[in-house]
Design a protein around this motif. Structure first.
Motif, mmCIF file in Angstrom:
data_model
loop_
_atom_site.group_PDB
_atom_site.id
_atom_site.type_symbol
_atom_site.label_atom_id
_atom_site.label_comp_id
_atom_site.label_asym_id
_atom_site.label_seq_id
_atom_site.Cartn_x
_atom_site.Cartn_y
_atom_site.Cartn_z
ATOM 1 N N LEU A 223 -3.161 21.908 -4.427
ATOM 2 C CA LEU A 223 -2.669 21.037 -3.358
ATOM 3 C C LEU A 223 -1.177 21.281 -3.162
ATOM 4 O O LEU A 223 -0.405 21.272 -4.108
ATOM 5 C CB LEU A 223 -2.916 19.568 -3.701
ATOM 6 N N ARG A 224 -0.794 21.510 -1.905
ATOM 7 C CA ARG A 224 0.606 21.819 -1.605
ATOM 8 C C ARG A 224 1.313 20.637 -0.963
ATOM 9 O O ARG A 224 0.704 19.865 -0.243
ATOM 10 C CB ARG A 224 0.665 23.023 -0.663
ATOM 11 N N THR A 225 2.585 20.553 -1.206
ATOM 12 C CA THR A 225 3.511 19.544 -0.684
ATOM 13 C C THR A 225 2.990 18.111 -0.824
ATOM 14 O O THR A 225 2.850 17.396 0.157
ATOM 15 C CB THR A 225 3.874 19.815 0.793
ATOM 16 N N PRO A 226 2.705 17.679 -2.054
ATOM 17 C CA PRO A 226 2.303 16.278 -2.220
ATOM 18 C C PRO A 226 3.501 15.348 -1.984
ATOM 19 O O PRO A 226 4.598 15.598 -2.473
ATOM 20 C CB PRO A 226 1.810 16.208 -3.669
ATOM 21 N N ARG A 227 3.277 14.302 -1.208
ATOM 22 C CA ARG A 227 4.323 13.330 -0.890
ATOM 23 C C ARG A 227 3.703 11.942 -0.888
ATOM 24 O O ARG A 227 2.524 11.779 -0.570
ATOM 25 C CB ARG A 227 4.918 13.587 0.500
ATOM 26 N N ALA A 228 4.510 10.914 -1.174
ATOM 27 C CA ALA A 228 4.044 9.523 -1.167
ATOM 28 C C ALA A 228 4.978 8.670 -0.313
ATOM 29 O O ALA A 228 6.189 8.880 -0.307
ATOM 30 C CB ALA A 228 3.984 8.971 -2.583
ATOM 31 N N VAL A 229 4.385 7.709 0.391
ATOM 32 C CA VAL A 229 5.127 6.820 1.279
ATOM 33 C C VAL A 229 4.740 5.384 0.956
ATOM 34 O O VAL A 229 3.557 5.070 0.836
ATOM 35 C CB VAL A 229 4.775 7.104 2.759
ATOM 36 N N ASP A 230 5.728 4.515 0.822
ATOM 37 C CA ASP A 230 5.490 3.085 0.625
ATOM 38 C C ASP A 230 5.158 2.486 1.989
ATOM 39 O O ASP A 230 5.939 2.578 2.927
ATOM 40 C CB ASP A 230 6.753 2.435 0.054
ATOM 41 N N ARG A 231 3.975 1.887 2.124
ATOM 42 C CA ARG A 231 3.505 1.354 3.408
ATOM 43 C C ARG A 231 3.524 -0.170 3.395
ATOM 44 O O ARG A 231 2.510 -0.815 3.528
ATOM 45 C CB ARG A 231 2.089 1.852 3.686
ATOM 46 N N TYR B 2 0.841 -1.182 0.000
ATOM 47 C CA TYR B 2 0.000 0.000 0.000
ATOM 48 C C TYR B 2 0.879 1.236 0.000
ATOM 49 O O TYR B 2 1.994 1.213 0.514
ATOM 50 C CB TYR B 2 -0.912 0.027 1.235
ATOM 51 N N TYR B 3 0.363 2.299 -0.576
ATOM 52 C CA TYR B 3 1.054 3.578 -0.589
ATOM 53 C C TYR B 3 0.158 4.620 0.058
ATOM 54 O O TYR B 3 -1.061 4.611 -0.149
ATOM 55 C CB TYR B 3 1.371 4.008 -2.021
ATOM 56 N N THR B 4 0.756 5.496 0.825
ATOM 57 C CA THR B 4 0.033 6.626 1.394
ATOM 58 C C THR B 4 0.518 7.875 0.681
ATOM 59 O O THR B 4 1.716 8.159 0.639
ATOM 60 C CB THR B 4 0.286 6.752 2.909
ATOM 61 N N ILE B 5 -0.430 8.597 0.123
ATOM 62 C CA ILE B 5 -0.134 9.841 -0.586
ATOM 63 C C ILE B 5 -0.809 10.951 0.202
ATOM 64 O O ILE B 5 -1.962 10.819 0.603
ATOM 65 C CB ILE B 5 -0.668 9.812 -2.025
ATOM 66 N N VAL C 45 -4.643 16.050 3.659
ATOM 67 C CA VAL C 45 -5.379 14.950 3.045
ATOM 68 C C VAL C 45 -4.428 13.785 2.829
ATOM 69 O O VAL C 45 -3.376 13.942 2.202
ATOM 70 C CB VAL C 45 -5.981 15.394 1.696
ATOM 71 N N LEU C 46 -4.787 12.627 3.355
ATOM 72 C CA LEU C 46 -3.992 11.417 3.189
ATOM 73 C C LEU C 46 -4.847 10.342 2.538
ATOM 74 O O LEU C 46 -5.977 10.099 2.969
ATOM 75 C CB LEU C 46 -3.497 10.910 4.549
ATOM 76 N N ALA C 47 -4.320 9.719 1.496
ATOM 77 C CA ALA C 47 -5.022 8.629 0.819
ATOM 78 C C ALA C 47 -4.130 7.405 0.846
ATOM 79 O O ALA C 47 -2.961 7.471 0.462
ATOM 80 C CB ALA C 47 -5.347 9.012 -0.613
ATOM 81 N N THR C 48 -4.671 6.279 1.300
ATOM 82 C CA THR C 48 -3.948 5.014 1.299
ATOM 83 C C THR C 48 -4.561 4.128 0.233
ATOM 84 O O THR C 48 -5.745 3.799 0.296
ATOM 85 C CB THR C 48 -4.024 4.346 2.678
ATOM 86 N N VAL C 49 -3.736 3.778 -0.754
ATOM 87 C CA VAL C 49 -4.225 3.010 -1.901
ATOM 88 C C VAL C 49 -3.330 1.806 -2.128
ATOM 89 O O VAL C 49 -2.137 1.830 -1.821
ATOM 90 C CB VAL C 49 -4.264 3.879 -3.182
ATOM 91 N N PRO C 50 -3.892 0.728 -2.708
ATOM 92 C CA PRO C 50 -3.051 -0.431 -3.050
ATOM 93 C C PRO C 50 -2.105 -0.091 -4.192
ATOM 94 O O PRO C 50 -2.291 0.889 -4.917
ATOM 95 C CB PRO C 50 -4.060 -1.505 -3.456
ATOM 96 N N GLU C 51 -1.098 -0.927 -4.360
ATOM 97 C CA GLU C 51 -0.059 -0.688 -5.359
ATOM 98 C C GLU C 51 -0.629 -0.520 -6.770
ATOM 99 O O GLU C 51 -0.153 0.304 -7.547
ATOM 100 C CB GLU C 51 0.939 -1.844 -5.332
ATOM 101 N N GLY C 52 -1.686 -1.232 -7.093
ATOM 102 C CA GLY C 52 -2.277 -1.151 -8.426
ATOM 103 C C GLY C 52 -2.895 0.200 -8.739
ATOM 104 O O GLY C 52 -3.004 0.595 -9.899
#
Length: 184
Positions: free
Chosen positions: A168-176, A6-9, A146-153
């Protein structure tokens, strides 16, 4: 064993319109209703829940509530009454008690308002410290984190949904990736 990644953006939305547009774009790509989390100030919680019912909402306490202000004022008035009575018996003692309590109350309010409430909330979620610092800085002048957790697909589509809105400011993504511990 196949463990899904999952990724959190996340990004900071400047207003309710940007938050609603993002929620619509994420719904279009197939992200579920619980995929989006909005971290907002206490005064904006009801507004977000009423206008965007599919968005999960967490509040950041940025100040004292009315009840807490009432309790604080009651305590301060009680201490003032005691110091006035002490001052009637021995004036220097009454003045000293009132002065010390006034300084302690002011210091307590300053320390309460200086603690970073958003930082603690985000670090509890396990997000990286450098992202937390960026989001905390941008949140000061924004409406919601705003945080969105989505599957890898769905990661690429979700990332594009975040990047589609320049507001939207400072967009970042994290591998969960889940961490599995083996006690063997």
């Amino acid at each position: 064993m196949n463990v899904e990644r999952y990724y959190t953006i996340g990004a900071v939305a400047p207003d309710l319109g940007a938050l609603g547009n993002l929620e619509g774009r994420l719904r279009e790509i197939g992200a579920g209703p619980g995929a989006l989390l909005a971290v907002v100030r206490r005064r904006d919680v009801r507004l977000v829940r009423a206008t965007l019912p599919d968005v999960a909402v967490r509040e950041v306490k940025t100040g004292l509530s009315r009840r807490q202000w009432f309790e604080f004022a009651s305590f301060y008035l009680a201490v003032t009454a005691v110091s006035v009575l002490m001052g009637a018996v021995h004036l220097p003692t009454g003045l000293a008690v009132q002065g010390v309590m006034t300084v302690l109350c002011a210091a307590g309010l300053i320390l309460y308002h200086r603690r970073p409430p958003l930082r603690g909330l985000l670090l509890e979620m396990g997000l990286p410290g450098r992202f937390v610092e960026d989001w905390e800085e941008a949140f000061a002048s924004g409406f919601a984190l705003v945080l969105a957790t989505v599957p890898e697909g769905l990661f690429e589509e979700a990332r594009e949904a975040f990047e589609a809105d320049p507001a939207l400011r400072t967009p970042r993504a994290v591998d969960r990736r889940p961490v599995l511990f083996w006690d063997g």
